[in-house]
Scaffold this motif. Structure first.
Motif, PDB file in Angstrom:
ATOM      1  N   GLN A 272      12.463  -8.660   3.719  1.00 55.29           N
ATOM      2  CA  GLN A 272      11.805  -8.089   2.626  1.00 55.29           C
ATOM      3  C   GLN A 272      12.612  -7.200   1.563  1.00 55.29           C
ATOM      4  O   GLN A 272      13.179  -6.249   2.074  1.00 55.29           O
ATOM      5  CB  GLN A 272      10.449  -7.490   3.114  1.00 55.29           C
ATOM      6  CG  GLN A 272       9.606  -6.673   1.920  1.00 55.29           C
ATOM      7  CD  GLN A 272       8.865  -5.637   2.579  1.00 55.29           C
ATOM      8  OE1 GLN A 272       8.716  -4.702   2.161  1.00 55.29           O
ATOM      9  NE2 GLN A 272       7.355  -6.305   3.056  1.00 55.29           N
TER      10      GLN A 272
ATOM     11  N   VAL B 253       0.706  -1.235   0.063  1.00 57.89           N
ATOM     12  CA  VAL B 253       0.015   0.047   0.008  1.00 57.89           C
ATOM     13  C   VAL B 253       0.862   1.306   0.013  1.00 57.89           C
ATOM     14  O   VAL B 253       0.498   2.334   0.421  1.00 57.89           O
ATOM     15  CB  VAL B 253      -1.146   0.077   1.216  1.00 57.89           C
ATOM     16  CG1 VAL B 253      -1.970  -1.122   0.960  1.00 57.89           C
ATOM     17  CG2 VAL B 253      -0.399  -0.325   2.420  1.00 57.89           C
TER      18      VAL B 253
ATOM     19  N   LYS C 199       1.388  -3.862  -5.376  1.00 54.25           N
ATOM     20  CA  LYS C 199       0.352  -2.624  -5.079  1.00 54.25           C
ATOM     21  C   LYS C 199      -0.392  -2.443  -6.319  1.00 54.25           C
ATOM     22  O   LYS C 199       0.032  -2.109  -7.305  1.00 54.25           O
ATOM     23  CB  LYS C 199       1.315  -1.428  -4.523  1.00 54.25           C
ATOM     24  CG  LYS C 199       0.267  -0.129  -4.557  1.00 54.25           C
ATOM     25  CD  LYS C 199       0.117   0.681  -5.767  1.00 54.25           C
ATOM     26  CE  LYS C 199      -0.748   1.839  -5.604  1.00 54.25           C
ATOM     27  NZ  LYS C 199      -1.116   2.348  -6.759  1.00 54.25           N
TER      28      LYS C 199
ATOM     29  N   TRP D 206       9.553  -6.817  -2.551  1.00 48.59           N
ATOM     30  CA  TRP D 206       8.837  -5.637  -2.992  1.00 48.59           C
ATOM     31  C   TRP D 206       9.139  -5.125  -4.139  1.00 48.59           C
ATOM     32  O   TRP D 206       9.887  -5.305  -4.763  1.00 48.59           O
ATOM     33  CB  TRP D 206       9.270  -4.442  -1.897  1.00 48.59           C
ATOM     34  CG  TRP D 206      10.669  -4.022  -1.707  1.00 48.59           C
ATOM     35  CD1 TRP D 206      11.597  -4.329  -0.575  1.00 48.59           C
ATOM     36  CD2 TRP D 206      11.645  -2.847  -2.515  1.00 48.59           C
ATOM     37  NE1 TRP D 206      12.676  -3.443  -0.671  1.00 48.59           N
ATOM     38  CE2 TRP D 206      12.716  -2.693  -1.620  1.00 48.59           C
ATOM     39  CE3 TRP D 206      11.149  -2.118  -3.579  1.00 48.59           C
ATOM     40  CZ2 TRP D 206      13.420  -1.984  -2.148  1.00 48.59           C
ATOM     41  CZ3 TRP D 206      11.987  -1.318  -4.114  1.00 48.59           C
ATOM     42  CH2 TRP D 206      13.164  -1.162  -3.223  1.00 48.59           C
TER      43      TRP D 206
ATOM     44  N   ILE E 149       4.062  -9.033  -2.572  1.00 45.48           N
ATOM     45  CA  ILE E 149       3.169  -7.937  -2.168  1.00 45.48           C
ATOM     46  C   ILE E 149       2.863  -6.694  -3.226  1.00 45.48           C
ATOM     47  O   ILE E 149       3.372  -5.667  -3.045  1.00 45.48           O
ATOM     48  CB  ILE E 149       3.485  -7.227  -0.952  1.00 45.48           C
ATOM     49  CG1 ILE E 149       5.196  -6.769  -1.026  1.00 45.48           C
ATOM     50  CG2 ILE E 149       3.231  -8.141   0.328  1.00 45.48           C
ATOM     51  CD1 ILE E 149       5.574  -5.931   0.227  1.00 45.48           C
TER      52      ILE E 149
ATOM     53  N   ALA F  68       2.149  -9.449 -15.701  1.00 45.59           N
ATOM     54  CA  ALA F  68       2.118  -9.164 -14.207  1.00 45.59           C
ATOM     55  C   ALA F  68       1.629 -10.650 -13.580  1.00 45.59           C
ATOM     56  O   ALA F  68       2.502 -10.908 -12.745  1.00 45.59           O
ATOM     57  CB  ALA F  68       0.848  -8.169 -13.621  1.00 45.59           C
TER      58      ALA F  68
END
Ligand code: NDP
Length: 274
Positions: free
Chosen positions: A159, A21, A228, A185, A226, A211
């Motif tokens: 991460q 986020v 976004k 990330w 993760i 993706a």
């Protein structure tokens, strides 16, 4: 939708796919998180530096999903590193998140002269059962070696920036040897990989998007991912990666894309406490 879990070294289950986020534009994340929770996401990755822990807390509270079914990560910012200041920063994050406990607390970046004290604070929070797992972010082998030389508890997660152009083979081997779960990330390299011929070809042969190929490659490489997105269609796309498998040959072709290429650093002056 069951999106699959990995088991951390202490037995805690962590979803393979979560929602990142961080937004450079500081868009409000509340509605996107609520939407993500509706379509099946159970893991949210925030940080005190993102300035949106309140939004995560609000979206979770309004979702009505039992807290025990969620996996919430936040991170201690660089300006808060140190023992006492980390303990204070943790309380501040928990107040913003409106939560009694956290699933994963990470040191956002290694800070020389401070991260070992920060780690002691995370160990205390873990022993007090305020967090179910503790870990680090952006730690390379030399940072982990320094940490492990004094740590009582080995980090459960690291991460790092990870995508097909940056595959960290040595760091992965080191983390595997120490039972540290890797987490990616900027897995989509912020969209910079669209148009890559190898990824396009593999995507076409599976009837998937680039993706989805990248995110599937993440989890088959053993990385929690993760991505976004605040867009309803792409949120669903990014979690719909459990109905196909990349072959060994495809994994090998993607591995050949590595260039040890990091993304350009954003203007960090925009971020509070990073
Ligand atoms: P990502 O690689 O996840 O890319 C996000 C960008 O790609 C957004 O612009 C998004 O736009 C777009 N996008 C998302 N899904 C798709 C799709 N299916 N097709 C095409 N475009 C897509 O970059 P991030 O840097 O945001 O990294 C993800 C998360 O990692 C962060 O949000 C944060 O939680 C974490 N992170 C951690 C760092 C650390 O130091 N520990 C550093 C940086 C990030 P749209 O919203 O319009 O879909």
């Amino acid at each position: 939708m069951n999106n699959g879990y990995t088991q951390l070294s202490n037995g805690v289950q962590m979803p393979w796919v979560g929602l990142g986020v961080w937004t450079p534009e500081r868009e409000d994340a509340t509605e996107a998180i609520k939407r993500a929770l509706e379509i099946g996401y159970r893991s949210i990755d925030t940080a005190s530096a993102y300035g949106n822990e309140e939004q995560v807390g609000r979206a979770v509270a309004e979702s009505g999903i039992p807290r025990k079914d969620l996996f919430i990560t936040t991170k201690v910012g660089n300006g808060d590193q140190g023992y006492e200041s980390t303990l204070r920063a943790f309380e501040s994050s928990m107040e913003k998140l409106q939560m009694e406990y956290l699933d994963l607390y990470l040191i956002h970046w290694p800070v020389e002269g401070k991260s070992l004290d920060t780690w002691r604070a995370l160990e205390l929070l873990y022993k007090q059962q305020r967090v179910r797992a503790i870990g680090v972010s952006n730690f390379h082998i030399k940072d982990l070696e320094a940490l492990l030389s004094v740590a009582e508890i080995v980090p459960m997660v690291n991460q790092i920036e990870f995508h097909p152009l940056l595959t960290h083979m040595e760091l992965r081997a080191y983390c595997k040897q120490h039972g540290i779960q890797m987490e990616a990330w900027s897995p989509l390299m912020k969209g910079m990989l669209s148009g890559n011929k190898t990824l396009d070809d593999i995507a076409r042969s599976h009837g998937k998007t680039v993706a989805q190929i990248i995110l599937r490659w993440d989890i088959q490489s053993g990385f929690v991912t993760i991505p976004k997105s605040f867009n309803a269609t792409r949120l669903l796309e990014n979690i719909s990666i459990f109905d196909f498998t990349l072959t060994e040959e495809e994994m090998g072709r993607i591995a050949l894309l590595n260039k040890n290429e990091k993304m350009p650093m954003p203007d960090l002056s925009k971020f509070r406490n990073l």
